[in-house]
Design a protein around this motif. Sequence first.
Motif, PDB file in Angstrom:
ATOM      1  N   PHE A   9       0.968  -1.069   0.128  1.00  0.00           N
ATOM      2  CA  PHE A   9      -0.472  -0.206   0.083  1.00  0.00           C
ATOM      3  C   PHE A   9       0.881   1.363  -0.480  1.00  0.00           C
ATOM      4  O   PHE A   9       0.836   2.141  -0.976  1.00  0.00           O
ATOM      5  N   VAL A  10       2.116   1.338   0.816  1.00  0.00           N
ATOM      6  CA  VAL A  10       2.957   2.287   0.821  1.00  0.00           C
ATOM      7  C   VAL A  10       3.415   2.590  -0.536  1.00  0.00           C
ATOM      8  O   VAL A  10       3.432   3.884  -0.857  1.00  0.00           O
ATOM      9  N   GLU A  11       4.097   1.518  -1.084  1.00  0.00           N
ATOM     10  CA  GLU A  11       4.486   2.002  -2.602  1.00  0.00           C
ATOM     11  C   GLU A  11       3.132   2.187  -3.093  1.00  0.00           C
ATOM     12  O   GLU A  11       3.716   3.575  -4.702  1.00  0.00           O
ATOM     13  N   ILE A  12       2.155   1.808  -3.114  1.00  0.00           N
ATOM     14  CA  ILE A  12       1.376   2.662  -4.321  1.00  0.00           C
ATOM     15  C   ILE A  12       0.627   4.049  -3.668  1.00  0.00           C
ATOM     16  O   ILE A  12       0.792   4.562  -4.757  1.00  0.00           O
ATOM     17  N   VAL A  13       1.488   4.085  -2.338  1.00  0.00           N
ATOM     18  CA  VAL A  13       0.306   5.431  -2.263  1.00  0.00           C
ATOM     19  C   VAL A  13       1.749   6.457  -2.739  1.00  0.00           C
ATOM     20  O   VAL A  13       1.660   7.519  -3.156  1.00  0.00           O
ATOM     21  N   GLU A  14       2.229   6.372  -3.154  1.00  0.00           N
ATOM     22  CA  GLU A  14       4.253   6.748  -3.321  1.00  0.00           C
ATOM     23  C   GLU A  14       4.125   7.089  -4.616  1.00  0.00           C
ATOM     24  O   GLU A  14       3.714   8.086  -5.120  1.00  0.00           O
ATOM     25  N   ILE A  15       3.568   6.548  -5.313  1.00  0.00           N
ATOM     26  CA  ILE A  15       3.816   6.097  -6.626  1.00  0.00           C
ATOM     27  C   ILE A  15       2.581   7.185  -6.991  1.00  0.00           C
ATOM     28  O   ILE A  15       2.661   8.316  -7.720  1.00  0.00           O
ATOM     29  N   ALA A  16       1.372   6.872  -6.698  1.00  0.00           N
ATOM     30  CA  ALA A  16       0.301   7.642  -6.727  1.00  0.00           C
ATOM     31  C   ALA A  16       0.482   9.579  -6.845  1.00  0.00           C
ATOM     32  O   ALA A  16       0.751  10.551  -7.333  1.00  0.00           O
ATOM     33  N   GLY A  17       1.603   9.531  -5.270  1.00  0.00           N
ATOM     34  CA  GLY A  17       2.157  11.041  -4.979  1.00  0.00           C
ATOM     35  C   GLY A  17       2.844  11.539  -5.965  1.00  0.00           C
ATOM     36  O   GLY A  17       2.961  13.005  -6.174  1.00  0.00           O
ATOM     37  N   ARG A  18       4.385  11.529  -6.664  1.00  0.00           N
ATOM     38  CA  ARG A  18       4.579  11.836  -7.756  1.00  0.00           C
ATOM     39  C   ARG A  18       4.156  11.814  -8.788  1.00  0.00           C
ATOM     40  O   ARG A  18       4.448  12.327  -9.435  1.00  0.00           O
ATOM     41  N   ALA A  19       3.012  10.669  -8.997  1.00  0.00           N
ATOM     42  CA  ALA A  19       2.566  10.765 -10.199  1.00  0.00           C
ATOM     43  C   ALA A  19       1.901  12.201 -10.381  1.00  0.00           C
ATOM     44  O   ALA A  19       1.462  12.919 -11.591  1.00  0.00           O
ATOM     45  N   ILE A  20       1.028  12.265  -8.878  1.00  0.00           N
ATOM     46  CA  ILE A  20       0.087  13.645  -8.971  1.00  0.00           C
ATOM     47  C   ILE A  20       1.165  15.149  -9.169  1.00  0.00           C
ATOM     48  O   ILE A  20       1.163  16.353  -9.202  1.00  0.00           O
ATOM     49  N   ASP A  21       2.284  14.904  -8.202  1.00  0.00           N
ATOM     50  CA  ASP A  21       3.026  15.809  -8.586  1.00  0.00           C
ATOM     51  C   ASP A  21       3.993  15.689  -9.446  1.00  0.00           C
ATOM     52  O   ASP A  21       3.765  17.227  -9.787  1.00  0.00           O
ATOM     53  N   GLY A  22       3.450  15.115 -10.119  1.00  0.00           N
ATOM     54  CA  GLY A  22       4.898  15.008 -12.441  1.00  0.00           C
ATOM     55  C   GLY A  22       3.340  16.181 -12.584  1.00  0.00           C
ATOM     56  O   GLY A  22       3.633  16.927 -13.643  1.00  0.00           O
ATOM     57  N   VAL A  23       2.268  15.526 -11.944  1.00  0.00           N
ATOM     58  CA  VAL A  23       0.905  16.183 -13.122  1.00  0.00           C
ATOM     59  C   VAL A  23       0.944  17.895 -12.837  1.00  0.00           C
ATOM     60  O   VAL A  23       1.083  18.577 -13.913  1.00  0.00           O
ATOM     61  N   GLY A  24       1.087  17.955 -11.294  1.00  0.00           N
ATOM     62  CA  GLY A  24       1.232  19.613 -10.815  1.00  0.00           C
ATOM     63  C   GLY A  24       2.677  20.342 -11.866  1.00  0.00           C
ATOM     64  O   GLY A  24       1.751  21.180 -12.247  1.00  0.00           O
ATOM     65  N   VAL A  25       3.559  19.719 -11.434  1.00  0.00           N
ATOM     66  CA  VAL A  25       4.332  20.135 -13.134  1.00  0.00           C
ATOM     67  C   VAL A  25       4.408  20.905 -14.076  1.00  0.00           C
ATOM     68  O   VAL A  25       5.134  21.473 -14.345  1.00  0.00           O
ATOM     69  N   ALA A  26       3.918  19.197 -14.488  1.00  0.00           N
ATOM     70  CA  ALA A  26       3.765  19.682 -16.000  1.00  0.00           C
ATOM     71  C   ALA A  26       2.782  20.550 -16.534  1.00  0.00           C
ATOM     72  O   ALA A  26       2.479  21.485 -17.158  1.00  0.00           O
ATOM     73  N   VAL A  27       0.791  20.748 -15.407  1.00  0.00           N
ATOM     74  CA  VAL A  27       0.652  22.060 -15.368  1.00  0.00           C
ATOM     75  C   VAL A  27       1.445  23.155 -15.564  1.00  0.00           C
ATOM     76  O   VAL A  27       0.775  24.067 -16.152  1.00  0.00           O
ATOM     77  N   ILE A  28       1.838  23.979 -14.623  1.00  0.00           N
ATOM     78  CA  ILE A  28       2.670  25.133 -14.290  1.00  0.00           C
ATOM     79  C   ILE A  28       3.346  24.908 -15.554  1.00  0.00           C
ATOM     80  O   ILE A  28       3.542  25.828 -16.177  1.00  0.00           O
ATOM     81  N   VAL A  29       4.737  23.912 -16.158  1.00  0.00           N
ATOM     82  CA  VAL A  29       4.953  24.437 -17.283  1.00  0.00           C
ATOM     83  C   VAL A  29       4.611  24.185 -18.548  1.00  0.00           C
ATOM     84  O   VAL A  29       4.949  25.404 -19.358  1.00  0.00           O
TER      85      VAL A  29
END
Length: 123
Positions: free
Chosen positions: A3-23
């Motif tokens: 579960f922790v790995e899945i949540v970490e992956i989801a967090g990183r993916a959402i971080d990536g979306v946030g950066v992609a939206v700004i860029v």
Amino acid sequence: MTFVEIVEIAGRAIDGVGVAVIVGGAVIATAAMVVRLRGSDSDSYELFRRRLGRSILLGLEFLVAADIIRTVAVTPTGESVAVLGGIVAIRTFLSFSLQVEMTGAWPWQSRPSQAAPESDPAG
């Protein structure tokens, strides 16, 4: 996969979306401004600022969501929650500042650029 790995992956993916939206928003706002400048549009700077500000605000929302997911679901210690609180406070301040910069009013106030609705002459 835990579960922790899945949540970490989801967090990183959402971080990536946030950066992609700004860029992506910065690239689109810049391209639109260049096109408008070629046409000698006097509002190009204000439009650029509004578009860039909106993309930053949306990106910040994604980044805050990713921080919340990772902190609450993975490491809900007192220290990590305190750090999250600081991060959210800073990003919220940035969001409010950008909102005021873009609209000229606090989010809970009516915007000065919006005229009062005209009364209907028929009614």
